[in-house]
Design an enzyme around this catalytic site. Structure first.
Site, PDB file in Angstrom:
ATOM      1  NE  ARG A  51      -2.483   2.642   1.627  1.00  0.00           N
ATOM      2  CZ  ARG A  51      -1.341   2.483   2.265  1.00  0.00           C
ATOM      3  NH1 ARG A  51      -1.038   3.253   3.291  1.00  0.00           N
ATOM      4  NH2 ARG A  51      -0.484   1.574   1.902  1.00  0.00           N
TER       5      ARG A  51
ATOM      6  CG  ASP B  29      -2.967  -5.155   0.184  1.00  0.00           C
ATOM      7  OD1 ASP B  29      -4.112  -5.470   0.586  1.00  0.00           O
ATOM      8  OD2 ASP B  29      -2.777  -4.219  -0.599  1.00  0.00           O
TER       9      ASP B  29
ATOM     10  CG  ASP C  16      -4.088  -7.598  -2.532  1.00  0.00           C
ATOM     11  OD1 ASP C  16      -5.201  -7.548  -3.093  1.00  0.00           O
ATOM     12  OD2 ASP C  16      -3.146  -6.841  -2.828  1.00  0.00           O
TER      13      ASP C  16
HETATM   14  C1  PRP Z   1      -5.891  -0.847   3.303  1.00  0.00           C
HETATM   15  C2  PRP Z   1      -6.471  -1.099   4.665  1.00  0.00           C
HETATM   16  C3  PRP Z   1      -6.970   0.259   5.055  1.00  0.00           C
HETATM   17  C4  PRP Z   1      -5.961   1.190   4.414  1.00  0.00           C
HETATM   18  C5  PRP Z   1      -5.036   1.673   5.489  1.00  0.00           C
HETATM   19  O1  PRP Z   1      -6.885  -0.820   2.349  1.00  0.00           O
HETATM   20  O2  PRP Z   1      -7.455  -2.098   4.687  1.00  0.00           O
HETATM   21  O3  PRP Z   1      -8.271   0.553   4.583  1.00  0.00           O
HETATM   22  O4  PRP Z   1      -5.252   0.412   3.456  1.00  0.00           O
HETATM   23  O5  PRP Z   1      -4.139   2.580   4.987  1.00  0.00           O
HETATM   24  P1  PRP Z   1      -4.120   4.109   5.425  1.00  0.00           P
HETATM   25  O6  PRP Z   1      -4.215   4.146   6.907  1.00  0.00           O
HETATM   26  O7  PRP Z   1      -2.777   4.584   4.930  1.00  0.00           O
HETATM   27  O8  PRP Z   1      -5.233   4.828   4.739  1.00  0.00           O
HETATM   28  P2  PRP Z   1      -6.575  -0.748   0.761  1.00  0.00           P
HETATM   29  O9  PRP Z   1      -6.501   0.676   0.326  1.00  0.00           O
HETATM   30  O10 PRP Z   1      -5.398  -1.614   0.463  1.00  0.00           O
HETATM   31  O11 PRP Z   1      -7.896  -1.323   0.136  1.00  0.00           O
HETATM   32  P3  PRP Z   1      -8.455  -2.838   0.174  1.00  0.00           P
HETATM   33  O12 PRP Z   1      -8.868  -3.122   1.605  1.00  0.00           O
HETATM   34  O13 PRP Z   1      -9.600  -2.784  -0.754  1.00  0.00           O
HETATM   35  O14 PRP Z   1      -7.360  -3.759  -0.277  1.00  0.00           O
HETATM   36  N1  URA Z   2      -2.783  -1.287   4.053  1.00  0.00           N
HETATM   37  C1  URA Z   2      -2.494  -2.586   4.225  1.00  0.00           C
HETATM   38  O1  URA Z   2      -3.281  -3.476   3.863  1.00  0.00           O
HETATM   39  N2  URA Z   2      -1.330  -2.898   4.805  1.00  0.00           N
HETATM   40  C2  URA Z   2      -0.451  -1.974   5.228  1.00  0.00           C
HETATM   41  O2  URA Z   2       0.611  -2.330   5.765  1.00  0.00           O
HETATM   42  C3  URA Z   2      -0.781  -0.609   5.022  1.00  0.00           C
HETATM   43  C4  URA Z   2      -1.971  -0.302   4.452  1.00  0.00           C
END
Ligand code: PRP
Ligand code: URA
Length: 209
Positions: A104, A200, A203
């Site tokens: 995101r 997150d 993370d």
């Molecule tokens: C997080 C999570 C989803 C997304 C959800 O990923 O694992 O993929 O955010 O958010 P949304 O419904 O608003 O799209 P992130 O973008 O943090 O990537 P990561 O898993 O690589 O940390």
């Molecule tokens: N992605 C995450 O990992 N956590 C949230 O709360 C929203 C989006």
């Protein structure tokens, strides 16, 4: 409209509460995501079709059941979805695994796709698309778009924590996709994080912050 189901087994609720705690370390977080995914797998696969099969036991010949229909593919949305793969694979070890990489944009909250690697016969498979978080719904919608573009027709989305906003958007964009969550949380905050949520997921799973 696809169904939205909260899988609220006591073991899942208990483990999810530990997962949410900000003091839960990476190692425990990883183990809990794995365990919850496995427990959810029972429910998500509850209505998979069966067919009769004749087998020999040491005693006799008998007609019993085996899984029928489409073969399975588990598709995690990277990064955080990776944490849910092994739990589901322990239930269906023969499933193929595809990957969709997406993050995101922190400013716009719009998802950006950076990798798609799927089994060649993805159009023939029952797909479990997995990501712990369904927040705005942007990532899940783009991932389903991506799968459908490649011919997929049978998709279930499995997450741990869902926000009402994300559920509504995903259902509107893809009414044929059933959604399973361990919890329907209250809302999104101004940064697009789920409240109360768990922070997150990527993370916390990989210890990157
Ligand atoms: C997080 C999570 C989803 C997304 C959800 O990923 O694992 O993929 O955010 O958010 P949304 O419904 O608003 O799209 P992130 O973008 O943090 O990537 P990561 O898993 O690589 O940390
Ligand atoms: N992605 C995450 O990992 N956590 C949230 O709360 C929203 C989006």
């Amino acid at each position: 409209m696809g169904k939205f189901q909260v899988i609220s087994h006591p073991l899942i609720q208990h483990k999810l509460s530990i997962l949410r705690r900000s003091t839960t370390p990476t190692k425990d977080f990883r183990e809990l995501v794995d365990e919850i995914a496995m427990l959810m797998g029972y429910e998500v696969s509850r209505d998979l079709p069966l067919e009769d099969v004749e087998i020999e036991t040491p005693v006799t010949t008998t007609v019993q059941k085996q899984l029928a229909g489409k073969k399975l593919a588990i598709v995690p949305i990277l990064r955080a979805g990776i944490g849910m793969v092994d739990g589901l694979l322990s239930l269906v070890p023969a499933a193929k695994v595809g990957h969709i990489g997406m993050y995101r944009d922190e400013e716009t909250l719009e998802p950006v796709e950076y990798l798609v690697k799927l089994p060649e016969d993805i159009d023939q498979r029952q797909i479990f698309l997995v990501d712990p978080m369904l927040a705005t719904g942007g990532s899940a919608i783009l991932a389903v778009d991506s799968l459908k573009k490649r011919g997929a027709t049978n998709i279930r989305f499995v997450c741990l924590v869902a926000a009402p906003e994300g559920v509504e958007k995903l259902q509107a964009a893809h009414p044929d996709v059933d959604i399973y969550a361990a919890s329907l949380d209250e809302k999104l905050n101004e940064h697009g994080y789920i409240v109360p949520g768990l922070g997150d997921a990527g993370d916390r799973l990989f210890g990157t912050k």
